[in-house]
Scaffold this motif. Sequence first.
Motif, PDB file in Angstrom:
ATOM      1  N   ASP A 301       0.910  -1.096   0.052  1.00 12.36           N
ATOM      2  CA  ASP A 301       0.158   0.037   0.047  1.00 12.36           C
ATOM      3  C   ASP A 301       0.899   1.341   0.099  1.00 12.36           C
ATOM      4  OD1 ASP A 301      -2.325  -1.510   0.261  1.00 12.36           O
ATOM      5  OD2 ASP A 301      -2.646  -1.160   2.302  1.00 12.36           O
ATOM      6  N   VAL A 302       1.926   1.096   0.835  1.00 13.25           N
ATOM      7  CA  VAL A 302       2.862   2.576   0.707  1.00 13.25           C
ATOM      8  C   VAL A 302       4.451   2.163   0.280  1.00 13.25           C
ATOM      9  CG1 VAL A 302       3.672   4.303   2.509  1.00 13.25           C
ATOM     10  CG2 VAL A 302       1.303   3.106   2.793  1.00 13.25           C
ATOM     11  N   SER A 304       6.463   5.363  -0.298  1.00 10.60           N
ATOM     12  CA  SER A 304       7.089   6.504  -0.126  1.00 10.60           C
ATOM     13  C   SER A 304       7.686   6.737   1.412  1.00 10.60           C
ATOM     14  CB  SER A 304       6.134   7.545  -0.396  1.00 10.60           C
ATOM     15  OG  SER A 304       5.077   7.633   0.335  1.00 10.60           O
ATOM     16  N   CYS A 307       7.531   2.020   7.779  1.00  5.85           N
ATOM     17  CA  CYS A 307       6.278   1.682   8.401  1.00  5.85           C
ATOM     18  C   CYS A 307       6.688   2.144   9.777  1.00  5.85           C
ATOM     19  CB  CYS A 307       6.430  -0.114   8.463  1.00  5.85           C
ATOM     20  SG  CYS A 307       5.541  -0.576  10.186  1.00  5.85           S
ATOM     21  N   CYS A 327       3.290   1.555  11.991  1.00  5.50           N
ATOM     22  CA  CYS A 327       2.252   0.694  11.260  1.00  5.50           C
ATOM     23  C   CYS A 327       1.868  -0.525  12.057  1.00  5.50           C
ATOM     24  CB  CYS A 327       2.648   0.661   9.856  1.00  5.50           C
ATOM     25  SG  CYS A 327       3.585  -0.789   9.398  1.00  5.50           S
ATOM     26  N   LYS A 332       2.420  -4.384   4.245  1.00  6.52           N
ATOM     27  CA  LYS A 332       1.821  -3.224   3.490  1.00  6.52           C
ATOM     28  C   LYS A 332       2.782  -2.361   3.059  1.00  6.52           C
ATOM     29  CE  LYS A 332      -2.440  -5.126   3.827  1.00  6.52           C
ATOM     30  NZ  LYS A 332      -2.662  -5.827   2.598  1.00  6.52           N
ATOM     31  N   TYR A 333       3.841  -2.238   3.660  1.00  3.61           N
ATOM     32  CA  TYR A 333       5.023  -1.384   3.525  1.00  3.61           C
ATOM     33  C   TYR A 333       6.061  -1.931   2.826  1.00  3.61           C
ATOM     34  CZ  TYR A 333       2.591   2.181   6.359  1.00  3.61           C
ATOM     35  OH  TYR A 333       1.785   2.886   7.077  1.00  3.61           O
TER      36      TYR A 333
END
Length: 362
Positions: A301-302, A304, A307, A327, A332-333
């Motif tokens: 998801d990420v 940039s 976490c 996070c 997701k990172y």
Amino acid sequence: MDLSYYCTTSQFKYAVLAVTTTASYLILLGSAGKVPGVIVFGDSSVDAGNNNQISTVLKSNFRPYGRDFFGGRPTGRFSNGRIPPDFISEALGLRPFVPAYLDPQFNISDFAAGVCFASAGTGFDNATSNVLNVIPLWQELEYYKEYQKKLVAYAGEQKAKDIINESLYIISVGTNDFLENYYTLPRTRSKYKSIVQFQDFLIGMAEKFVRELHGLGARKMSLTGLPPMGCLPLERARNYVNGNGDGCFDGYNVVALHFNQKLNGLAEKMNGELEGIRVVFSNPYDVFMDIVKKPSQFGFDVASVACCATGVFEMGYLCDQMNPFTCSDASKYVFWDSFHPTQKTSSIVVDYMMKHSLHEFL
């Protein structure tokens, strides 16, 4: 040896079996497949915890580091879980992790199936290791010589020779030479008038290291290239005004690409000049860039920010488990902290390298 250091769940039995039997099988039955062990040199991209045992601020032996490792315990790896050598070892049919040489939890019976000498913060240039008082690359080699003597005493001369000759040697270093040395220390930039001169100096140091390893019996080596350095969260933040549309700093990425070309050329040169050697260039750049540019295609998801904490500049002691911004799901990172990838990213990168370079050793 207390293996609960690594595992407390169902994975405990797996790791116990892997650690306590792999080395024994090597001694009793010979090598396990074509590669009996994974031997690691380099920086934080591959450090399994050697920095825990030295006096430096660059450590990660505390939560939230390691929260997704076996048993959820921090080991000194700069990740939420496993790092590339761990996945490479597993892909070669060996243990699911490579232990750190200075870790007192392990001994030569464990190291016979693979060992890590890497130190976070080090580089090809000795000046790089001096920045944060970490283990220089030449000292990693001295530890390796010490390891060889212990291996002979443990396994016998012939078995030790087989392990030394047939193991896969991973060399992953160079990022700190640029980001924490050349672009940070004025004296380095005054000594080398251009980035090309500095790159050539580093390639000369890399060649010297490969030749020394070859002289000590190493025959299968992987020279790992640099990632897109300008896309690391910390460098995005540092060079925000110089970034491009995707937030990455192209200047550092170009340097990484050029250095990787030189490393690839070094691999070809060594294969032509050193008897019995096989050196491959393992390039993480392209797949890493694909992940950063198209994270959703890889299940992220990420890309940039990281976490840990704000994900912008935190690394090491700044990566605090109590920070409310950290996070809850690192998968997701792309990045775990501002400098290092998550376990999931490392797994994807290793899968790519196994298919494109390291498959030669299967």
